[in-house]
Design a protein around this motif. Structure first.
Motif, PDB file in Angstrom:
ATOM      1  N   GLY A  34       0.803  -1.213   0.000  1.00 26.39           N
ATOM      2  CA  GLY A  34       0.000   0.000   0.000  1.00 26.39           C
ATOM      3  C   GLY A  34       0.835   1.262   0.000  1.00 26.39           C
ATOM      4  N   MET A  35       0.170   2.373   0.233  1.00 27.10           N
ATOM      5  CA  MET A  35       0.837   3.670   0.165  1.00 27.10           C
ATOM      6  C   MET A  35       1.948   3.819   1.196  1.00 27.10           C
ATOM      7  SD  MET A  35      -2.270   6.322  -0.715  1.00 27.10           S
ATOM      8  CE  MET A  35      -3.543   5.551   0.278  1.00 27.10           C
ATOM      9  N   GLU A  36       1.695   3.373   2.422  1.00 24.95           N
ATOM     10  CA  GLU A  36       2.695   3.534   3.481  1.00 24.95           C
ATOM     11  C   GLU A  36       4.035   2.949   3.070  1.00 24.95           C
ATOM     12  OE1 GLU A  36       3.406   2.458   8.216  1.00 24.95           O
ATOM     13  OE2 GLU A  36       1.931   1.331   7.061  1.00 24.95           O
ATOM     14  N   LEU A  37       4.019   1.717   2.583  1.00 29.02           N
ATOM     15  CA  LEU A  37       5.264   1.031   2.227  1.00 29.02           C
ATOM     16  C   LEU A  37       5.826   1.526   0.901  1.00 29.02           C
ATOM     17  CD1 LEU A  37       7.323  -1.174   2.862  1.00 29.02           C
ATOM     18  CD2 LEU A  37       5.756  -2.842   1.795  1.00 29.02           C
ATOM     19  N   PHE A  38       4.979   1.678  -0.105  1.00 33.77           N
ATOM     20  CA  PHE A  38       5.474   2.060  -1.437  1.00 33.77           C
ATOM     21  C   PHE A  38       6.077   3.461  -1.430  1.00 33.77           C
ATOM     22  CE2 PHE A  38       5.076   3.494  -5.874  1.00 33.77           C
ATOM     23  CZ  PHE A  38       5.732   2.456  -6.520  1.00 33.77           C
ATOM     24  N   TYR A  39       5.457   4.395  -0.703  1.00 37.96           N
ATOM     25  CA  TYR A  39       5.973   5.759  -0.685  1.00 37.96           C
ATOM     26  C   TYR A  39       7.300   5.867   0.060  1.00 37.96           C
ATOM     27  CZ  TYR A  39       1.427   7.324  -2.495  1.00 37.96           C
ATOM     28  OH  TYR A  39       0.312   7.519  -3.260  1.00 37.96           O
ATOM     29  N   GLN A  40       7.588   4.895   0.934  1.00 42.07           N
ATOM     30  CA  GLN A  40       8.881   4.898   1.626  1.00 42.07           C
ATOM     31  C   GLN A  40       9.964   4.183   0.813  1.00 42.07           C
ATOM     32  OE1 GLN A  40       9.115   6.763   4.399  1.00 42.07           O
ATOM     33  NE2 GLN A  40       6.933   7.121   4.014  1.00 42.07           N
ATOM     34  N   LEU A  58      -0.602  -3.896  -5.871  1.00 39.35           N
ATOM     35  CA  LEU A  58      -0.126  -2.550  -5.565  1.00 39.35           C
ATOM     36  C   LEU A  58      -1.339  -1.651  -5.354  1.00 39.35           C
ATOM     37  CD1 LEU A  58       2.211  -0.604  -5.179  1.00 39.35           C
ATOM     38  CD2 LEU A  58       2.209  -0.189  -7.655  1.00 39.35           C
ATOM     39  N   ASP A  59      -1.570  -1.294  -4.109  1.00 39.21           N
ATOM     40  CA  ASP A  59      -2.796  -0.615  -3.691  1.00 39.21           C
ATOM     41  C   ASP A  59      -2.538   0.876  -3.496  1.00 39.21           C
ATOM     42  OD1 ASP A  59      -5.264   0.039  -2.563  1.00 39.21           O
ATOM     43  OD2 ASP A  59      -4.709  -0.691  -0.573  1.00 39.21           O
ATOM     44  N   LEU A  60      -2.587   1.639  -4.604  1.00 40.05           N
ATOM     45  CA  LEU A  60      -2.343   3.084  -4.537  1.00 40.05           C
ATOM     46  C   LEU A  60      -3.608   3.907  -4.770  1.00 40.05           C
ATOM     47  CD1 LEU A  60       1.089   3.354  -6.424  1.00 40.05           C
ATOM     48  CD2 LEU A  60       0.654   3.042  -3.977  1.00 40.05           C
ATOM     49  N   LYS A  61      -4.693   3.263  -5.171  1.00 42.46           N
ATOM     50  CA  LYS A  61      -5.995   3.931  -5.326  1.00 42.46           C
ATOM     51  C   LYS A  61      -5.894   5.229  -6.143  1.00 42.46           C
ATOM     52  CE  LYS A  61      -7.629   2.296  -0.793  1.00 42.46           C
ATOM     53  NZ  LYS A  61      -6.345   1.761  -0.264  1.00 42.46           N
ATOM     54  N   CYS A  81       3.545  -5.903 -11.387  1.00 40.37           N
ATOM     55  CA  CYS A  81       2.553  -6.269 -10.378  1.00 40.37           C
ATOM     56  C   CYS A  81       1.454  -7.126 -11.006  1.00 40.37           C
ATOM     57  CB  CYS A  81       1.929  -5.014  -9.769  1.00 40.37           C
ATOM     58  SG  CYS A  81       3.107  -4.006  -8.847  1.00 40.37           S
ATOM     59  N   ASP A  82       0.759  -7.842 -10.170  1.00 44.39           N
ATOM     60  CA  ASP A  82      -0.335  -8.692 -10.641  1.00 44.39           C
ATOM     61  C   ASP A  82      -1.679  -7.978 -10.580  1.00 44.39           C
ATOM     62  OD1 ASP A  82       1.089 -11.505 -10.803  1.00 44.39           O
ATOM     63  OD2 ASP A  82       1.767 -10.523  -8.970  1.00 44.39           O
ATOM     64  N   LEU A  83      -1.788  -6.973  -9.709  1.00 44.12           N
ATOM     65  CA  LEU A  83      -3.051  -6.283  -9.500  1.00 44.12           C
ATOM     66  C   LEU A  83      -2.765  -4.846  -9.069  1.00 44.12           C
ATOM     67  CD1 LEU A  83      -6.182  -6.734  -9.327  1.00 44.12           C
ATOM     68  CD2 LEU A  83      -5.839  -7.317  -6.919  1.00 44.12           C
ATOM     69  N   VAL A  84      -3.517  -3.897  -9.654  1.00 44.93           N
ATOM     70  CA  VAL A  84      -3.415  -2.483  -9.281  1.00 44.93           C
ATOM     71  C   VAL A  84      -4.836  -1.933  -9.147  1.00 44.93           C
ATOM     72  CG1 VAL A  84      -1.184  -2.103 -10.416  1.00 44.93           C
ATOM     73  CG2 VAL A  84      -3.303  -1.760 -11.709  1.00 44.93           C
ATOM     74  N   ASN A  85      -4.948  -0.690  -8.645  1.00 41.75           N
ATOM     75  CA  ASN A  85      -6.304  -0.158  -8.497  1.00 41.75           C
ATOM     76  C   ASN A  85      -6.386   1.355  -8.674  1.00 41.75           C
ATOM     77  OD1 ASN A  85      -5.184   0.648  -6.055  1.00 41.75           O
ATOM     78  ND2 ASN A  85      -6.734  -0.315  -4.769  1.00 41.75           N
ATOM     79  N   VAL A  86      -7.613   1.783  -8.876  1.00 37.81           N
ATOM     80  CA  VAL A  86      -7.959   3.200  -8.966  1.00 37.81           C
ATOM     81  C   VAL A  86      -9.148   3.415  -8.031  1.00 37.81           C
ATOM     82  CG1 VAL A  86      -7.209   3.425 -11.369  1.00 37.81           C
ATOM     83  CG2 VAL A  86      -9.591   2.817 -10.864  1.00 37.81           C
TER      84      VAL A  86
END
Length: 238
Positions: A34-40, A58-61, A81-86
């Motif tokens: 999610g955002m916490e980990l990816f942004y770091q 990859l959950d960045l919405k 990635c296997d899955l992403v989202n909006v």
């Protein structure tokens, strides 16, 4: 999508992530970044997890104007990635642009990542939705409208609570994915989630996938809790 149990990596850095994954005895997992980990940590955390043969959501919405989302998805497609989202609130044009970006960015010979849309967060109640978002219909109607827009846009499915799964399947069909966070064991603390359910409830209601975070990541024995949840999700343990 083969009915996975997705573990949400609720960690601030990769050191904590890999310390946690050491407990899983070499299992190939489906992991949510999610955002916490990816942004770091950025893209390298995705590459390192994929090298260990884990599947990645990859959950960045993403929620922005269509052209920006298209460009962002084109870049994200390179990560493998296997899955992403909006976020479905961005509208049909934005969701279609997201798919265009993924198609353009997916390496030749590879399958594009699955793309799903967030409907209403599982931390949102109907009263809160009406008061803060000024949406006058019921929460279920709002979720269904977002799901229908996602389907019309060509997306593979939605993120929703388990309580909306049966309604979505009835209206849209079984092939449309319903990825459901807010999963807890009966004895767990619900934390900031509102529309929660057990793995068994999610299975019986026909969810495509469940996402479990703190119930596993903050457990005293994460691997044992993972196994318990997995068995309940697969119908092995009642």
């Amino acid at each position: 999508m083969n009915n996975p149990l997705i573990i949400a990596l609720d960690f601030p850095n990769k050191q904590d992530v890999f310390k946690f994954l050491e407990l899983f005895q070499g299992e190939k997992l489906f992991l949510k970044v999610g955002m916490e980990l990816f942004y770091q940590e950025g893209p390298p955390i995705i590459y390192e997890l994929k090298e260990k043969e884990h599947q990645i959501f990859l959950d960045l919405k993403l929620h922005d104007i269509p052209n920006t989302v298209k460009s962002a998805m084109k870049g994200l497609a390179h990560l493998g990635c296997d899955l992403v989202n909006v976020h479905a609130a961005g509208g049909k044009e934005m969701m279609m642009a997201a798919l265009e970006g993924l198609d353009a960015g997916t390496i030749s010979g590879h399958k594009r990542p699955g793309c799903i849309a967030v409907t209403q967060l599982t931390s949102t109640t109907e009263e809160q939705m009406k008061r803060e978002q000024l949406i006058g219909v019921s929460l279920e109607e709002s979720v269904l409208q977002y799901a229908l827009l996602a389907k019309e846009s060509g997306l593979d499915g939605v993120v929703c609570s388990t309580h909306e799964v049966a309604m979505i399947r009835n209206q849209i069909g079984d092939s449309f994915w319903t990825v459901t966070p807010g999963i807890r064991l009966t004895e767990d603390n619900i934390h900031d989630q509102k529309r929660i359910a057990t793995p068994e409830f999610a299975r019986k209601n026909g969810a495509t996938a469940i996402v479990v975070g703190r119930s596993i990541t903050r457990a005293k024995e994460p691997f044992e809790i993972y196994q318990t949840i997995k068995k309940q999700w697969e119908g092995v343990l009642q």
